[in-house]
Design a protein around this motif. Structure first.
Motif, short mmCIF file in Angstrom:
data_model
loop_
_atom_site.label_atom_id
_atom_site.label_comp_id
_atom_site.label_asym_id
_atom_site.label_seq_id
_atom_site.Cartn_x
_atom_site.Cartn_y
_atom_site.Cartn_z
N THR A 161 120.72 -31.31 57.86
CA THR A 161 121.20 -30.85 59.17
C THR A 161 120.43 -31.52 60.31
O THR A 161 121.00 -31.84 61.35
CB THR A 161 121.09 -29.32 59.28
OG1 THR A 161 121.47 -28.92 60.59
CG2 THR A 161 119.67 -28.84 59.04
N THR A 162 119.11 -31.76 60.11
CA THR A 162 118.33 -32.46 61.14
C THR A 162 118.81 -33.89 61.28
O THR A 162 118.96 -34.41 62.39
CB THR A 162 116.84 -32.44 60.78
OG1 THR A 162 116.44 -31.12 60.42
CG2 THR A 162 115.99 -32.91 61.95
N SER A 212 125.74 -28.62 68.73
CA SER A 212 125.25 -28.90 67.37
C SER A 212 123.75 -28.62 67.27
O SER A 212 123.25 -28.20 66.23
CB SER A 212 125.56 -30.33 66.96
OG SER A 212 124.80 -31.26 67.70
N THR A 215 123.38 -24.84 66.84
CA THR A 215 123.73 -24.49 65.45
C THR A 215 122.60 -24.89 64.50
O THR A 215 122.24 -24.14 63.58
CB THR A 215 125.04 -25.19 65.04
OG1 THR A 215 126.07 -24.83 65.96
CG2 THR A 215 125.44 -24.80 63.63
N HIS A 216 122.07 -26.08 64.72
CA HIS A 216 120.97 -26.57 63.88
C HIS A 216 119.76 -25.64 63.95
O HIS A 216 119.16 -25.31 62.93
CB HIS A 216 120.58 -27.97 64.35
CG HIS A 216 119.28 -28.47 63.80
ND1 HIS A 216 119.10 -28.82 62.49
CD2 HIS A 216 118.07 -28.65 64.40
CE1 HIS A 216 117.86 -29.20 62.29
NE2 HIS A 216 117.21 -29.11 63.45
N CYS A 217 119.40 -25.18 65.16
CA CYS A 217 118.24 -24.30 65.31
C CYS A 217 118.43 -23.00 64.53
O CYS A 217 117.49 -22.50 63.91
CB CYS A 217 118.00 -24.00 66.79
SG CYS A 217 117.36 -25.42 67.71
N PHE A 218 119.64 -22.46 64.56
CA PHE A 218 119.93 -21.25 63.78
C PHE A 218 119.83 -21.53 62.28
O PHE A 218 119.30 -20.72 61.51
CB PHE A 218 121.33 -20.72 64.10
CG PHE A 218 121.39 -19.87 65.34
CD1 PHE A 218 120.67 -18.69 65.43
CD2 PHE A 218 122.15 -20.26 66.42
CE1 PHE A 218 120.73 -17.89 66.56
CE2 PHE A 218 122.22 -19.47 67.56
CZ PHE A 218 121.49 -18.29 67.63
N THR A 219 120.31 -22.71 61.87
CA THR A 219 120.36 -23.04 60.45
C THR A 219 118.97 -23.18 59.84
O THR A 219 118.71 -22.72 58.73
CB THR A 219 121.15 -24.35 60.24
OG1 THR A 219 122.45 -24.21 60.81
CG2 THR A 219 121.26 -24.69 58.76
N VAL A 220 118.06 -23.84 60.58
CA VAL A 220 116.75 -24.16 59.99
C VAL A 220 115.68 -23.11 60.29
O VAL A 220 114.56 -23.23 59.82
CB VAL A 220 116.25 -25.54 60.49
CG1 VAL A 220 117.23 -26.63 60.15
CG2 VAL A 220 115.97 -25.51 62.00
N HIS A 222 115.03 -20.21 59.19
CA HIS A 222 114.42 -19.55 58.05
C HIS A 222 113.73 -20.54 57.11
O HIS A 222 113.14 -20.14 56.12
CB HIS A 222 115.50 -18.80 57.27
CG HIS A 222 116.52 -19.70 56.62
ND1 HIS A 222 117.51 -20.33 57.35
CD2 HIS A 222 116.68 -20.10 55.32
CE1 HIS A 222 118.24 -21.07 56.53
NE2 HIS A 222 117.76 -20.94 55.30
N GLN A 320 112.93 -17.38 67.92
CA GLN A 320 112.56 -17.95 66.63
C GLN A 320 111.05 -18.06 66.45
O GLN A 320 110.52 -17.83 65.36
CB GLN A 320 113.22 -19.34 66.49
CG GLN A 320 114.74 -19.24 66.36
CD GLN A 320 115.40 -20.60 66.32
OE1 GLN A 320 114.87 -21.57 66.84
NE2 GLN A 320 116.57 -20.68 65.71
#
Length: 986
Positions: A161-162, A212, A215-220, A222, A320
């Motif tokens: 994703t990054t 994007s 979205t990426h910040c939410f994805t990574v 955890h 976060q």
């Protein structure tokens, strides 16, 4: 060496005025900006650099001969051909060697920002209305992208994703590059309509990238662990205090974050709690690891708050980071609960040790077979004879210390004493034990016993510590003994074993060697500090080691003397270089190479000595490590003013908060601790005996620079700036850095040294700066537009005061290296955190100051140091009343007419009740000729007073003599009447 562009720049400037080459005003400057980026990116043998050199040569010929000749036409053709070749550089370069892929993208986006800044500054005829608004928006969006590229979520480059987000950012950056090249570096007439459409498309694409990113910040969220935003490996909890102060200031004074103040206030409280929890674990083995995590999170929060990010992004990231802090707090609470009663981890392991050889080997410092030795160290003789005299005299149990930096020969001298025939004959028992930094009490006890009885090793290894202690006592009882404890690092080692030694008042002695003066001052009555070799002693030692009894070849004499001088008086350095020279052909050029590169030859010879030096760094407490590594910002051999050094430490956030102590006092304690550890050298003393300036030894400087560079803390630039700098602090040590070079790095917090043209800086990319030293640059020649974003700036050194100084609300230290007397601008009143303001060439208050301070209730309560100012009249005297907490004042004044008392008098300073250091120069004038002014009026708090060019009577001197706290009085240039003055102090 970077190619020059001076002739090209000069010619393009001329052509621009004549409107003969460019399609619009400033086009040539855009070419220069890209050219300078390419120079940092490419090597000298790249085709584009070769072409650039040819263009520079053509510009030179064109400029010399005629600007309307055949050379002029050749230059024009070559110039547009060069622009054609630039097209490939308007996309993200394929630069494989960087540590993180996003660094090159960030550097390219920074180039785009510089181009946009220049376009908006020049404002060509087609930049207006909607186009100008679109470009302004594009600039802000690029600033956000560059902020994200330095933020933690972009560092997880191993995640798919990054990679996808970075590809999207790279694509947008390439689109912007293509837009700029197509519209601004061509000969065609520009279509405003087409430009509008292109800009509109670009901004839509940027919005998609921002989505994007979210979205990426939410994805990574955890996935990531606590990652280091500034990527430095130097820990100082004092920096956390500094960041907390900054965050609190933003909460109270920054309306731009109004919508997220509640979240920021919460994270401020969480960070405070986390810091307090880490401090409670100060002696726990895992303290440094948790300190590292804490400071990384603190840097991350500071970075987010100080970004150019949209409010939605700031809100997301703060949430976060808060979620990152919570598990850290839980781990710390669990650790405290599990280890309650166990946190005081012993300095030693009391378990039974197996498999070591006892007694451990002792002797001079060994480095791969190279040792200082004894036969050539004549400078020891004086100290040796004095110590022998003390060892052989008196019945009391006396402790003696030999102190000095590593490599001075402490162990060598101790070994000479141990084996001296007079010592052997005088003492019944001689015992040698090696302590070391990570000592274990049990090891020392067994060392001592094995020095006495080598036949019962197995028995000793199986004894309990208490039994070992009692056995040593019994072995030594009634005997005259000498114990040499080599390489003691702290007082605990002595405290742990001192009850082993009986005091029968029979002349027994204890001798220790240590790097740390604090160890000696706490327990030892006789301290011997070894000095560095003088130049002639280094020369003799080097000759003896290299040539033995042979003569030095005449053609090498001056080179050998230079080598001896460059060893800096450290015996071990001389000896190791001697081992290099002994195996080197006696050729002048080869030996001169050694003379110029002492440290590199030592490093090639052995890494062991460097490890010995690093032990001194490793032994430092966490709060002193950044203070020591900061010496890397100064050039080797430079004499460093202590006052400025402490200012820089404070501005960087290295000085911790200590209850009931000022930061100045804490900084002084840090300085003295480093001095006592023999990590720095005294250069000059103050009149009160304190340290005025210092330096560090060359080998220490090399170690300091290497460690600071490795930890991404300090980078010393000696040749050229890279396209992207990862270090916390950049210090430029060379005058030859190209003037067009400018530093860029998302986490640079300090810029010092011989900085290039500051008008080329994009300050929005340096918004985290806390220290900026422009004292080597004449700011009157440059425009510092954009510097208003430097809200975190705390230290500023300049040659003249920039107009933007009023914006630096957090500025605490302002040093102006002016050559002529200047007026102090009233805008300094807005610098509510000022602690020190210094004008080298003198300054005077303006009329605006008098108006601004007319209200007697106005005060600058933070100002402590003020120099060098002129006091001309009562109004200036009243202005000084606005600084009630001044501790140091340097001024020049004359007598003036006191209208209320109808007489001439000296300015009164007694109301400055906290003033400790006062330096006054008297300035005579026609008004003061032939008059006797009123009595001098000084504060009773003074500790040091310097008077210059006065003509004070005996009565005046009697008044000065009655100052209750005065410790130092300096009288210069005929300050007193007559040739002698005496005063009886009470």
């Amino acid at each position: 060496m970077a190619p020059s562009t001076s002739n090209l720049k000069q010619l393009l400037k001329y052509q621009s005025k004549c409107k003969r080459l460019e399609m619009f005003d400033g086009q040539g400057q855009l070419v220069l900006i890209v050219t300078h980026f390419i120079i940092k990116l490419c090597s000298e043998d790249d085709e584009i650099i070769i072409l650039l050199k040819s263009l520079e040569d053509s510009a030179k010929l064109c400029w010399i001969y005629s600007r309307h000749s055949e050379e002029d036409r050749k230059f024009s053709t070559m110039f547009w051909n060069f622009i054609t070749q630039l097209k490939v550089f308007f996309e993200v370069p394929n630069f494989k060697s960087t540590a993180n892929p996003n660094e090159v993208v960030a550097a390219f986006v920074d180039l785009l920002l510089e181009l946009l800044e220049e376009i908006l500054h020049r404002r060509p005829y087609f930049i207006h209305g909607k186009v100008e608004k679109f470009i302004q928006t594009l600039k802000m969006e690029l600033k956000f992208l560059i902020t994200f590229l330095g933020d933690t979520p972009s560092q997880l480059t191993e995640l798919e994703t990054t990679k996808n987000v970075l590809k999207d950012i790279e694509a947008v950056a390439n689109d912007v590059g293509s837009f700029l090249y197509s519209f601004f570096l061509n000969k065609d007439r520009i279509s405003i309509g087409e430009m509008n459409n292109s800009l509109s498309d670009l901004l839509r694409n940027v919005e998609l990238v921002k989505e994007s990113i979210t979205t990426h910040c939410f994805t990574v969220a955890h996935i990531w662990s606590s990652r280091m935003t500034p990527k430095i490996a130097v820990v100082s909890l004092s920096s956390v205090d500094s960041i907390l102060d900054y965050i609190e200031d933003r909460i109270n004074n920054d309306d731009r974050i109004a919508d997220v103040k509640d979240q920021i206030r919460t994270i401020h409280q969480n960070l405070t709690n986390l810091k307090n929890s880490v401090k409670e674990l100060a002696i726990h083995p895992e303290c440094e690891e948790y300190s590292m995590q804490l400071i990384n999170v603190a840097f991350e929060v500071e970075y987010i708050i100080h970004s150019f990010a949209p409010q939605s992004y700031i809100t997301l990231r703060i949430l976060q980071v808060t979620e990152k802090i919570i598990p850290m707090m839980m781990q710390l609470q669990k650790l405290k609960k599990n280890d309650s009663g166990k946190l005081k981890v012993a300095e030693y392991d009391s378990g039974k040790l197996k498999g070591e050889d006892y007694p451990r080997k002792h002797g001079p410092l060994l480095v791969q077979g190279v040792q200082i030795g004894e036969s050539h160290l004549y400078h020891f003789m004086d100290a040796e004879m004095k110590i022998i005299k003390i060892l052989l005299e008196g019945p009391e149990l006396l402790a003696i210390s030999i102190i000095g930096m590593p490599g001075l020969g402490k162990t060598t001298l101790a070994n000479r004493l141990y084996n001296n025939p007079m010592i052997i004959n005088h003492f019944h028992r001689r015992i040698w034990c090696v302590v070391s930094r990570t000592y274990q009490r049990r090891n020392i006890l067994i060392d001592i016993l094995m020095s006495i009885d080598t036949d019962n090793k197995d028995q000793f290894l199986n004894m309990e510590d208490e039994m070992l202690t009692e056995l040593i006592f019994q072995y030594l009882k009634g005997k005259r003994y000498i114990i040499i404890m080599d390489d003691i690092w702290n007082v605990n080692a002595w405290d742990d074993i001192k009850r082993c030694f009986p005091d029968d008042r029979n002349g027994s002695k204890i001798l220790i060697t240590s790097r740390n003066m604090n160890v000696a001052s706490s327990n030892y009555r006789c301290n011997f500090s070894l000095r560095l070799l003088r130049e002639d002693e280094s020369w003799n030692l080097l000759l003896g080691k290299v040539f033995n009894k042979e003569r030095c070849p005449p053609e090498l004499v001056d080179v050998v003397k230079k080598i001896a001088r460059n060893c800096g008086g450290l015996p071990i350095t001389v000896v190791m270089i001697a081992s290099v020279l002994k195996n080197l052909e006696k050729k002048r050029s080869l030996w001169m190479e050694v003379a110029e590169n002492i440290t590199s030859y030592i490093s090639k010879e052995t890494n062991e000595y460097m490890s010995v030096l690093e032990e001194s760094y490793n032994d430092l407490p966490l709060y002193l490590k950044p203070c020591f590594l900061y010496f890397g910002v100064f050039e080797k051999g430079r004499e460093i003013p202590v006052r400025k050094l402490k200012m820089l430490w404070h501005a960087e956030g290295f000085i911790g908060k200590v209850e009931d102590k000022s930061s100045e006092d804490v900084a002084q304690e840090y300085l003295m601790d480093l001095s006592n550890r023999n990590l720095l050298l005294l250069a000059k003393r103050k009149s009160d005996g304190g340290m005025k300036s210092c330096t560090i030894h060359g080998v220490m400087h090399d170690m300091c620079s290497r460690l600071a560079d490795k930890d991404n803390f300090v980078k010393a630039i000696t040749d050229r700036l890279s396209i992207y700098e990862q270090h916390h602090c950049l210090s430029i040590h060379s005058h030859s850095i190209p003037s067009f070079s400018r530093p860029f790095g998302l986490h640079i917090r300090s810029l010092l040294g011989y900085l290039p043209d500051p008008s080329a800086f994009i300050f929005s990319s340096l918004k985290h700066l806390k220290v900026l030293d422009l004292s080597s640059t004449d700011l009157r020649l440059y425009n510092l537009s954009g510097s208003e974003v430097l809200a975190s700036l705390r230290f500023l050194a300049v040659s003249s005061i920039p107009s933007s100084v009023e914006i630096f609300k957090n500025l605490e230290f302002l040093l102006v290296d002016n050559k002529e007397v200047v007026e102090i601008p009233v805008i300094l009143l807005n610098m509510v955190k000022s602690r020190c303001v210094h004008f080298s060439g003198g300054a005077q208050f303006s009329e605006s100051w008098r108006q601004a301070t007319h209200d007697e209730s106005f005060q600058m309560k933070t100002l402590q140091n003020l120099s060098f100012i002129f006091i001309y009249d009562e109004n200036d005297e009243k202005i000084l009343r606005s600084f009630p907490r001044l501790r140091m004042l340097k001024c020049k004044y004359t007598v003036f007419w006191d209208s209320s008392k109808n007489r001439y008098r000296y300015p009164a300073l007694h109301y400055l009740s906290q003033l400790e250091y006062l330096n006054i120069s008297f300035r005579s004038s026609y008004e003061s000729d032939g008059i006797t002014p009123g009595l001098i009026s000084l504060p009773s708090s003074l500790r040091k007073l310097t008077l210059c060019n006065f003509d004070l009577s005996r009565m005046h001197m009697e008044i000065i003599g009655k100052l209750p706290r005065l410790e130092v009085l300096k009288l210069r240039d005929d300050t007193i009447q007559g040739k002698r003055w005496g005063h009886k102090r009470r």
